[in-house]
Design a protein around this motif. Structure first.
Motif, short mmCIF file in Angstrom:
data_model
loop_
_atom_site.label_atom_id
_atom_site.label_comp_id
_atom_site.label_asym_id
_atom_site.label_seq_id
_atom_site.Cartn_x
_atom_site.Cartn_y
_atom_site.Cartn_z
N HIS A 135 1.60 9.36 -2.56
CA HIS A 135 1.68 9.13 -4.01
C HIS A 135 1.43 10.40 -4.81
O HIS A 135 1.71 10.45 -6.01
CB HIS A 135 0.69 8.06 -4.43
N CYS A 175 -9.22 11.79 -7.04
CA CYS A 175 -9.82 10.52 -6.59
C CYS A 175 -11.34 10.64 -6.54
O CYS A 175 -12.05 9.73 -6.99
CB CYS A 175 -9.28 10.15 -5.22
N TRP A 199 -7.05 1.56 -7.09
CA TRP A 199 -7.95 2.21 -6.15
C TRP A 199 -9.11 1.25 -5.90
O TRP A 199 -9.62 0.62 -6.84
CB TRP A 199 -8.51 3.52 -6.72
N PRO A 203 -7.79 -1.62 1.39
CA PRO A 203 -6.87 -0.48 1.38
C PRO A 203 -7.07 0.42 2.60
O PRO A 203 -8.19 0.64 3.06
CB PRO A 203 -7.23 0.25 0.08
N ALA A 257 -2.16 8.56 -12.53
CA ALA A 257 -1.71 7.19 -12.27
C ALA A 257 -0.47 6.86 -13.09
O ALA A 257 0.43 6.14 -12.62
CB ALA A 257 -2.84 6.20 -12.56
N GLN A 292 0.86 -1.17 0.00
CA GLN A 292 0.00 0.00 0.00
C GLN A 292 0.90 1.23 0.00
O GLN A 292 1.81 1.32 0.82
CB GLN A 292 -0.90 0.01 1.23
N ASP A 314 -12.75 0.44 -3.14
CA ASP A 314 -13.57 0.71 -1.97
C ASP A 314 -13.01 -0.02 -0.76
O ASP A 314 -12.43 -1.12 -0.88
CB ASP A 314 -15.00 0.21 -2.20
N TRP A 331 -7.54 11.04 -13.93
CA TRP A 331 -6.97 9.96 -13.10
C TRP A 331 -5.90 9.20 -13.86
O TRP A 331 -4.83 8.89 -13.32
CB TRP A 331 -8.07 9.00 -12.64
N GLU A 379 -6.81 14.58 -3.75
CA GLU A 379 -8.08 13.98 -3.32
C GLU A 379 -9.20 14.30 -4.31
O GLU A 379 -10.07 13.46 -4.56
CB GLU A 379 -8.44 14.49 -1.93
N SER A 398 -13.73 -0.87 -7.98
CA SER A 398 -12.28 -0.77 -8.01
C SER A 398 -11.86 -0.21 -9.36
O SER A 398 -12.63 -0.22 -10.32
CB SER A 398 -11.62 -2.13 -7.76
N LEU A 414 -3.14 3.70 -2.00
CA LEU A 414 -3.37 2.93 -3.22
C LEU A 414 -2.66 1.60 -3.07
O LEU A 414 -1.55 1.52 -2.53
CB LEU A 414 -2.82 3.67 -4.44
#
Length: 349
Positions: free
Chosen positions: A51, A58, A222, A243, A155, A47, A224, A151, A55, A286, A248
């Motif tokens: 990073h 996300c 990512w 997580p 990423a 994890q 839930d 995103w 927020e 996810s 992440l």
């Protein structure tokens, strides 16, 4: 090796703050690389915090997924790609991830939506469109497209940071992996595990997503904070992984395991059916960013990992084509003997 090591029956997925790798001193960078090496050697999952993904990015991804999977089925089905094209919408019960390991299972329950790097993203390079196909988007959904692309961009930056840390952890020059990823064929897959109310029958042994290893270099996930994801340990026991807040999940793929001659682990994992112990349906979402490398990159055993080499050299494209044919085209992969044996042993417990 594709199973994580547990200690006294317990399995820990370490939380690693990578924020100091970019601007920390030599000692801090070495400390982070050592933690990554330990996690990659013992678990294959980690994890990461620090990073750098804001927020609001996300939150935008979550909003976009809710909008996307909430669209009418006819609009989603309009985004189904032709056979063999790893883009667009995947309806529930149309894939079997365990087939990528050559192991039979019932249809997986998830629905998904894929985008990825396109040939048009590299106008100065003649890239084969079968490996860099154009993305497919639902009509009239500019906001969700912008949120997903935002995103994707963030990423991609995290993935490249991770490969720099990986290089240092393996005793290589920090930019060692750069030539293997300058036109990387990355894919971003969003998954929804909530079954439709009129189709909530689950067969014996049916999963949200069947057991598999990831195919490429690394995955940034990512998810839930609800039960679903499980990883397999060396004793054949499945362990829940949820997580931590703000973290992440990063796991290693088959290509990195091949590169390191199994010094590092591409860990077997699965997702349970979205049904609680009380029999009620619950929702789990996810989003997995697969960092796969250049289609024409040749993956051969790294220096210092060659005693003896377990794998023959292979291109990224050849490896991914074989794996995807298993999961999406329902052709049992015959080239994953050790992983298949390990999975069959776990399923028989």
């Amino acid at each position: 090796m594709s199973s994580a090591q547990s200690i006294d029956g317990a399995l820990q997925v370490p939380i690693i703050d990578i924020s100091g790798f970019g601007d920390g001193d030599a000692a801090e960078r070495a400390r982070i690389a050592d933690h990554i090496d330990s996690a990659a050697t013992e678990v294959g999952f980690m994890q990461i915090v620090g990073h750098g993904i804001p927020e609001q990015v996300c939150a935008g991804l979550v909003e976009a997924m809710d909008t996307l999977f909430g669209l009418p089925m006819a609009q989603k089905r309009a985004c189904i790609a032709p056979a063999g094209v790893n883009r667009g919408y995947t309806a529930p019960k149309t894939e079997r991830l365990s087939y990528s390991l050559g192991v039979y299972s019932p249809d997986d329950l998830f629905e998904a939506f894929n985008i990825g790097v396109q040939a048009a993203d590299f106008p100065d390079i003649a890239l084969p469109p079968e490996h860099y196909p154009a993305n497919i988007w639902p009509a009239g959904q500019q906001r969700l497209r912008a949120q997903i692309e935002d995103w994707f961009t963030h990423a991609a930056q995290v993935a490249r940071t991770m490969t720099r840390i990986f290089a240092v952890a393996l005793g290589l020059p920090e930019e060692f992996f750069a030539p293997y990823q300058d036109h990387t064929m990355d894919v971003f897959r969003m998954n929804n595990y909530q079954l439709p109310p009129n189709d909530a029958v689950v067969e014996p042994g049916q999963l949200g997503m069947g057991a598999h290893t990831d195919y490429g270099i690394l995955t940034i996930l990512w998810a839930d904070a609800v039960r679903g994801l499980q990883i397999l340990d060396t004793d054949g026991v499945w362990h829940d992984v949820t997580p931590a807040p703000g973290a992440l999940l990063v796991n290693l793929g088959d290509l990195l395991a091949r590169w390191t001659n199994d010094r590092w682990i591409s860990t077997l994992h699965r997702v349970l059916a979205p049904i609680g112990e009380d029999g009620r349906l619950y929702r789990r979402r996810s989003a997995a960013y697969f960092h796969d490398g250049n289609y024409d990159a040749v993956i051969d055993t790294l220096p210092g990992c060659t005693s003896p080499a377990r794998y023959a050299p292979i291109t990224v494209a050849a490896h991914l084509t074989q794996k995807i044919a298993g999961s999406r085209e329902l052709a049992l992969n015959t080239g994953a003997g050790r992983e298949a044996d390990r999975l069959r042993a776990a399923l028989s417990e």
